[in-house]
Write an enzyme that holds these catalytic residues in place. Sequence first.
Site, short mmCIF file in Angstrom:
data_model
loop_
_atom_site.label_atom_id
_atom_site.label_comp_id
_atom_site.label_asym_id
_atom_site.label_seq_id
_atom_site.Cartn_x
_atom_site.Cartn_y
_atom_site.Cartn_z
N CYS A 116 -16.05 153.34 27.56
CA CYS A 116 -15.73 154.63 26.95
C CYS A 116 -14.22 154.76 26.68
CB CYS A 116 -16.27 155.79 27.78
SG CYS A 116 -16.36 157.35 26.85
N HIS A 222 -21.83 154.62 28.46
CA HIS A 222 -21.55 154.60 29.90
C HIS A 222 -22.67 153.86 30.62
CE1 HIS A 222 -18.03 157.26 30.68
NE2 HIS A 222 -18.33 157.71 29.48
N GLU A 224 -22.69 152.39 33.42
CA GLU A 224 -22.72 152.65 34.87
C GLU A 224 -23.65 153.80 35.21
OE1 GLU A 224 -19.84 155.74 33.51
OE2 GLU A 224 -20.39 153.71 32.90
#
Length: 248
Positions: A116, A222, A224
Amino acid sequence: MSTQAKPRPVIGIPCSSYPDSWFTPANGNAVSYLRVVEAVGGIPALIHQTRDAEVLAAHYARCDALLLAGGEDVGPAHYGAAPHPRLGPTNPLQDENEIALVRRALADAKPVLAICRGVQLLNVALGGSLIQDLPSERPDGLNHSRSTDQRDMSFLAHPVALAEDSWLAERLGARELLVNSLHHQAIERLAAGLRVVGRAPDGVIEAVEGTGPGFVLGVQCHPEELWERADPRWAGVFAAFVALAAKA
């Protein structure tokens, strides 16, 4: 013959700032980055913001790889632009620290994974520029804050088409996939040393890879927030990144 296990690689993660109206500001990052690095065999190491070059160098020296995380907007002065009226909060010290860290990592061919804000910072560090506000500068494009609007960081907002010959497509086993989307800035002028390997349907750059020595991957989504819930294939991307760090 020694049977001692090889030490787990250390993944440096620069900190964001969390100021308060009166309390001492904090440095840190989202626990999701730390959890995924631990889960795939790495040791996450937060790099606090500092004006001391010796301290920053010591942080860097202990790291086998860098993970550039999401966060505030990158200051437009770094790519020679005036602030857009809808530019969000910036953090000059964080920008300076991360630019110094990523340039050194690239020079040393240490693996870099940029997420990001991280992919935006990576592009700027190499001489590229950014779209400062997608809704106003690309009004006919997709809503790239859709996951934010849903208040769900794992909400799959739009598809991304991947280059067939990219490392990322091979690792994910896909030419197209759905991703979350929580950003209002994006890469504009691509820096030398990077190539585009993923785009959203409106043309916004969603993934880049390095063209030089060393491993460099940047994604606008994202992952994660996806690897445990929405798309477990991303766990393999993180695992491969940490494995490369172990060899660096």
